[in-house]
Design an enzyme around this catalytic site. Structure first.
Site, short mmCIF file in Angstrom:
data_model
loop_
_atom_site.label_atom_id
_atom_site.label_comp_id
_atom_site.label_asym_id
_atom_site.label_seq_id
_atom_site.Cartn_x
_atom_site.Cartn_y
_atom_site.Cartn_z
N ARG A 180 90.21 53.69 17.28
CA ARG A 180 89.32 54.91 17.47
C ARG A 180 88.34 54.66 18.34
O ARG A 180 87.94 55.57 19.20
CB ARG A 180 88.70 55.37 16.17
CG ARG A 180 89.78 56.02 15.10
CD ARG A 180 89.21 56.63 13.91
NE ARG A 180 88.44 57.61 14.17
CZ ARG A 180 87.62 58.14 13.38
NH1 ARG A 180 87.32 57.66 12.09
NH2 ARG A 180 86.98 59.45 13.59
N CYS A 239 79.37 55.80 13.14
CA CYS A 239 80.74 55.68 12.84
C CYS A 239 81.50 57.08 13.18
O CYS A 239 81.07 57.52 14.24
CB CYS A 239 81.10 55.18 11.35
SG CYS A 239 79.86 56.49 10.18
#
Length: 284
Positions: A180, A239
């Site tokens: 990611r 995050c």
């Protein structure tokens, strides 16, 4: 004070003269599931068995506001958060221990929020419920009303501009999975990639095969290799939505390194097309 507690230490504290308030924060990230597969139900898991005396806390409803422009798990309304914490028995002078199903993310989110709002004594059960070797109970206790009044700002927090500044002048760690960060895949948010200047630091590399945190010296070595020297340089973490990032802030705390959490994280950053996005394995 250590930010984590072992199951053995918790059992001892529960039997002692000043037992902690126990919070069960079992939760899983909602992603696409196979047809017919129900979403994870933290309350049902709690009702099936929990550490004796623990009270369930719903991450999505009590540790965050509704998703929107500030991200998928923005800060909760402080008045509502205070009410929720008092309802589950949290008081300023009583220790709190939080746990989840073992991943540690949800428990860390509760730990960070309580610390950020001024509670002086909060710890996470290292390894979560799987580490607990005692009996479980199914009855839900009704705790006495607590007196906790949240006062935000006790520990570091970043907004989008602050995160960008830390990426330039300090160390900004991206706690998501490497794919990611690189932008290879993005299953949840509008676009893949990372904040320019951020360093890839998947939070799952802070734990061992047993689900507990690595030894303190191993965590320090890992963060040093990522550019965190432990001096006065500012350290920030983000995050996807401010949950797994809290777990990395917790790992840094175990290593003795203070860090600020960008709560909006990538879900907020990527929602604004005017913000720059970097892709690939390098920070820039």
């Amino acid at each position: 004070m250590n930010a984590i507690i072992s199951a053995t230490e918790l059992a001892s504290d529960m039997a002692g003269p000043n037992p902690p308030v126990l919070l069960d924060v079992r939760w899983q990230l909602s992603v696409a599931k196979a047809a017919g597969e129900p979403p994870f139900d933290g309350r049902a898991a709690y009702e099936a068995g929990h550490v004796p005396g623990a009270v369930f806390v719903d991450l999505d409803r009590e540790l965050a506001s509704a998703p929107g422009g500030r991200g998928r798990h923005p800060l909760p309304d402080m008045a509502e958060f205070g009410t929720a914490m008092r309802r589950v028995g949290v008081s300023s002078a009583v220790p709190v221990v939080v746990y989840d199903g073992g991943q540690g993310w949800a428990a860390a989110r509760a730990w960070w929020l309580l610390r950020w709002t001024g509670h002086p004594d909060v710890r996470v059960l290292d390894g979560g419920l799987p580490a607990w070797e005692g009996a479980l109970e199914t009855a839900a206790p009704v705790p006495a009303e607590g007196d906790f009044q949240p006062v935000p700002g006790a520990v570091g927090m970043l907004d989008a501009d602050g995160a960008a500044a830390v990426a330039r002048s300090g160390v900004l760690l991206d706690a998501r999975a490497g794919e990611r960060y690189r932008g290879d895949v993005e299953p949840i948010d509008p676009v893949g990639g990372h904040i320019p200047g951020a360093v890839s630091a998947p939070t799952n590399e802070n734990v061992g095969t047993d689900g507990g945190f690595l030894a303190t010296e191993d965590l320090r070595a890992r963060f040093k290799a990522l550019g965190v020297s432990g001096d006065d340089s500012e350290v920030g973490v983000y995050c996807g939505s401010g949950v797994s990032g809290a777990h990395e802030v917790l790992a840094l705390a175990v290593a003795g390194i203070p860090a600020a959490l960008y709560v909006g994280s990538w879900s907020e950053w990527s929602s604004d097309p005017s913000r720059p996005v970097a892709v690939g394995p390098d920070p820039q």
